[in-house]
Design an enzyme around this catalytic site. Structure first.
Site: not given
Ligand code: S3P
Length: 432
Positions: A91, A166, A315
């Protein structure tokens, strides 16, 4: 590939894990904005980050590897590639490259594996389109493959509904090519490697944090190319966390070497501490990021509620769930809906697999509840997700586990198996 974890051991070991994934991706991508030789030591040689590097080459970068140092020299102008750009499982690769390419003349198609092609891209495509980007994608502009016709973009004032590094990184890269300064706001500070690295390379970026960690960023257009990177990538605290949990659940000791101690990355260690493990942080140096060692000693664990600072441990939540599964009492994870759009639906993957291990676990829309208990041997579906596979491999220290689709581990942590040997007996078979 099937990973059969046969048995684990109590241990007192040092772990030098692979290099940081987020920082390695950024080294490959940001080099394209620089002039001169970027020198990168300890770049992560995993599938995801090698895809980012391969794309940099397809865009015209010259890449040389000599004795553990990668040299990247950017082309004068980004080249239009003659084929699709393959982002694999990553990603970070697809979303950050989108911001770079949408603001660079040329035609680009980005795609990835079956898992990446199911993950939402509108969160980047929409704000970029609002400032004039020409981007289209499957399912009405949401899923890869993504086609970009790069052009000049307008500056922006964008308030992002998600705290995502991101999305933030893609928009910062687009802003560097706008004609006037841009403003970006996120509801909570996400990992800030992009800001740190680009500032280190000479970009003018100002960041302001409110008391609640809302983050406002002012980005000025580039007046000239950036200075090249000269960096040793620290090791990855997210990869190392599997061994931290291993120490915590087996009453062992793990010494984790040279990881980034960036506060947006080590919140999971603080949670392990809250559960009862002893954790010590030893700062060695500061190079774009604070870097040092973390020592974890296992102890009796108790259940906790995790509902704050979620972007700083998103994460690591699957690995932390393994500690929750053996802790005394109830643990709860809330406000973590983002887990559903990671490499797999990690809420479902954690809960369903823990239930198979005989643990009382319940799924919520934005998290889960886990009541610690005795772990039973089970067959695990990793859903092709590296962090699910490694989390349950660690739980395998307490009862044998058969983990399916374990090849995903190579996307982020190729040295996992070598290090895992120090603490477990296991077998790998090809069938799957
Ligand atoms: C990453 C950002 C995080 C994280 C991912 C890596 C990055 O996602 O989950 O593994 O390198 O920018 P978000 O974009 O949701 O913050």
């Amino acid at each position: 590939m099937i990973l059969d974890v046969i048995r684990g051991r109590k241990f007192n070991e040092e772990f030098v894990v692979d290099a940081d994934k987020s920082i390695s991706h950024r080294c490959a991508i940001f080099s394209l904005l620089s002039e001169g030789e970027n020198k990168i030591k300890n770049y992560l040689h995993a599938e995801d980050t090698l895809n980012s590097l391969e794309i940099a080459k397809k865009l015209g970068a010259e890449v040389k590897k000599e004795g553990g140092v990668i040299t990247i020299i950017a082309p004068q102008k980004i080249k239009e590639p003659d084929d699709v750009l393959y982002c694999g499982n990553s990603g970070t690769t697809i979303r950050i490259y989108m911001g770079l390419l949408a603001s660079n003349e040329g035609f680009y198609v980005l795609t990835g594996d079956e898992y990446l092609r199911r993950r939402p891209m509108r969160r980047v495509i929409k704000p970029l389109s609002d400032v004039g980007a020409n981007i289209d994608a499957r399912e009405n502009g949401n899923l890869a493959p993504i086609a970009i016709r790069g052009n000049k973009l307008k500056n922006f004032n964008y308030v992002s509904p998600v705290a995502s590094a991101q999305v933030k990184s893609a928009l910062i890269l687009a802003a560097l090519h706008a004609n006037k300064p841009s403003f970006y706001k996120e509801p909570f500070l996400s990992r800030d490697h992009t800001e740190r690295m680009l500032k280190g390379m000479g970009a003018k970026i100002n960041q302001k944090l409110t008391e609640n960690n809302e983050c406002e960023i002012e980005i000025y257009p580039l007046e000239k190319k950036l200075s090249p990177l000269n960096i040793t990538v620290p090791n990855d605290p997210s990869s190392a966390f599997f061994f931290a949990v291993a120490a915590a659940i087996t009453n062992s000791k793990a010494v984790i070497k040279n990881v980034t101690l960036n506060p947006t990355r080590i919140e999971s260690y603080r949670m392990l501490e809250k559960m009862g493990a002893e954790v010590e942080y030893i700062l060695h140096e500061d190079q774009y990021e604070p870097i040092g060692d973390i020592i974890i000693k296992g102890n009796k664990l108790k259940g906790i509620v995790v509902s704050e600072n979620i972007p700083w441990l998103i994460d690591e939540l699957p690995a932390l769930a393994m500690a929750m599964a053996v802790a005394q009492g109830k643990s709860v994870v809330k406000n973590a809906k983002e887990l559903r759009v990671k490499e797999s639906d990690r809420i479902k993957a954690v809960v369903e697999n823990l239930q198979k291990c005989g643990i009382d676990a319940k799924e919520f829309e934005d998290g889960y509840e886990i009541i610690g208990g005795e772990v039973k041997s089970a067959e695990i579906d990793s859903f092709g997700d590296h962090r699910i596979a490694m989390s349950f491999a660690i739980l395998g220290l307490l009862a044998p586990m058969k983990i399916h689709k374990a090849e995903s581990i190579y996307t982020s942590f190729p040295n996992f198996f070598e290090l895992f040997k120090k603490i477990a007996d296991y077998r790998i078979t090809d069938a799957d």
